[in-house]
Enzyme design. Structure first.
Site, short mmCIF file in Angstrom:
data_model
loop_
_atom_site.label_atom_id
_atom_site.label_comp_id
_atom_site.label_asym_id
_atom_site.label_seq_id
_atom_site.Cartn_x
_atom_site.Cartn_y
_atom_site.Cartn_z
N SER A 145 74.08 -47.26 -7.45
CA SER A 145 72.93 -46.45 -7.86
C SER A 145 72.96 -46.24 -9.37
O SER A 145 74.04 -46.21 -9.98
CB SER A 145 72.96 -45.09 -7.16
OG SER A 145 71.98 -44.22 -7.69
N TYR A 158 77.55 -37.18 -5.84
CA TYR A 158 76.98 -38.47 -5.43
C TYR A 158 77.14 -39.49 -6.54
O TYR A 158 77.57 -40.64 -6.29
CB TYR A 158 75.50 -38.28 -5.10
CG TYR A 158 74.75 -39.57 -4.84
CD1 TYR A 158 74.86 -40.23 -3.62
CD2 TYR A 158 73.91 -40.12 -5.81
CE1 TYR A 158 74.18 -41.41 -3.38
CE2 TYR A 158 73.22 -41.30 -5.57
CZ TYR A 158 73.35 -41.94 -4.36
OH TYR A 158 72.67 -43.11 -4.13
#
Length: 252
Positions: A145, A158
């Site tokens: 990501s 995250y």
């Protein structure tokens, strides 16, 4: 690469019920690819398998497994090899966005995110790296990501898991490139999926189909690191360039 060559693809998909994985598999299904699907939700997995068969997949095998259970990874991966008669592409697409607020209050919550997004992926990639190295061919494509490019207070747990995954993939790529194995780090930005349904949409959000098209292109052209859509490469270069003395004051 010709459609005939693509049709021979034997693809292992880990996290096969994710929106991005499903959109990617649909593109390969129309070319007659063979699949081994892994996910923890049996009901959804059955529906995904049926969908791929309707779209033209030559074979679809499946395994119900919670990928956090690393003790069962080797048996599953060996079964994938046997069922497909060799794995050519492994797409690692499982992961959770998690709850940042809960994770910063309770380490146990953070640990669950780390186990799913990072440790389980490391377990899978370790086996796959050795497998493809022995065969002198193959592709590992893992979804990381853009959140891993810099820690932000809104999602740093995250982001940390994705930063760790990207760094691990970078090392594996450096190790295996000379062995004929392609290792791809896929860095999507905001994607319209069930995982992000609670976030406000906007012009930066892409569809899973858009991301899937980029993933297929990256696999077929043996890319190393891809930002999807491509404009995220420019955005994140700007984010990384902000001095820490200023960045720490930003409300991001």
């Amino acid at each position: 690469m010709s459609q005939e060559a693509q049709a021979q693809k034997k693809i292992l998909v880990l996290g096969a019920t994710s929106a991005i994985a499903m959109a990617t598999m649909r593109l390969y299904a129309t070319q007659g690819a063979k699949f081994y699907l892994v996910a923890r939700n049996e009901e959804k997995l059955i529906l995904v398998a049926a969908d791929l068969q309707v779209r033209g997949a030559a074979e679809v095998h499946s395994c119900v497994l919670d990928l956090d259970d690393t003790a069962h990874h080797v048996a599953m991966l060996q079964d994938a090899h046997e069922k497909l008669q060799g794995i050519e592409v492994a797409l690692i697409a499982h992961g959770v966005l998690g709850d940042q607020a809960a994770a910063q209050r309770d380490y146990a919550v953070a640990e669950e995110m780390i186990r799913t997004n990072l440790l389980s992926a490391i377990s899978l990639i370790t086996w796959l790296a050795n497998y493809f190295e022995a065969r002198k061919s193959g592709t590992i494509a893992a979804i990381s990501s853009v959140a891993g490019d810099r820690g932000r207070k809104m999602n740093y747990v995250y982001g940390m898991t994705k930063a760790g995954l990207s760094t691990f993939l970078q090392g594996v790529r450096n190790r295996l490139d000379r062995e004929g194995v392609n290792v791809i780090t896929i860095k999507p930005g905001f994607v319209m999926t069930p995982m992000t349904a609670h976030l406000d949409g906007g012009t930066l959000f892409a569809t899973p189909e858009k991301i899937a098209s980029g993933i297929v292109h990256a696999i077929e052209h043996r890319k190393d690191v891809v930002y999807l859509p491509g404009f995220w490469r420019v955005i994140m270069a700007g984010v990384r360039s902000v001095p820490e003395s200023l960045f720490k004051r930003l409300n991001v």
